[in-house]
Design an enzyme around this catalytic site. Sequence first.
Site: not given
Length: 183
Positions: A37, A119, A158
Amino acid sequence: MKVGPISNHWLQGVQRCESPNHSDRPADTQPWLLVIHNISLPPGEYGGDWILDLFSNCLDPDFHPYFEGIADLKVSAHALIRRDGAVVQFVPFDKKAWHAGQSSYEGVASCNDFSIGVELEGCDTDSFTDAQYTTLAELTRCLFTYYPTLSPEHIAGHSDIAPGRKTDPGPYFDWARYKAAVV
């Protein structure tokens, strides 16, 4: 930055900021998908602890107009890689972090059940840093060692698991560079 080892599903030697936004995986489910992500808070701005605050349910909705619409979200990821390559872990890897939302991979819905979410501090309009690629590759290899159910064949963005809804990690993420460093 050296990443790992993993002990009891937590990375050693990294910042830990435990998020309440996680749950148990379904019985007998091991992670077999790695999801990449990007995130920045406020959008396009880097540094600070706003991402940590969001994942800890303590984001101040009055600090920035964008925060008003997201402060009540209950979201998390397993780990964040900052622009300088530093890692923050929020959820132990054996638990289900709430990072993917409505999603599907290879016909299997609810990717949070069987994935690990990482992330990168960034956005769809900026390149990622050398330090982030180095750390992401090290983290990936560490995860592959600890969880043999993970493999290079099952890494997705994602955007791949929520097409039309999500765009991250975005067009500036260099998949070839990352995969070459992992394999």
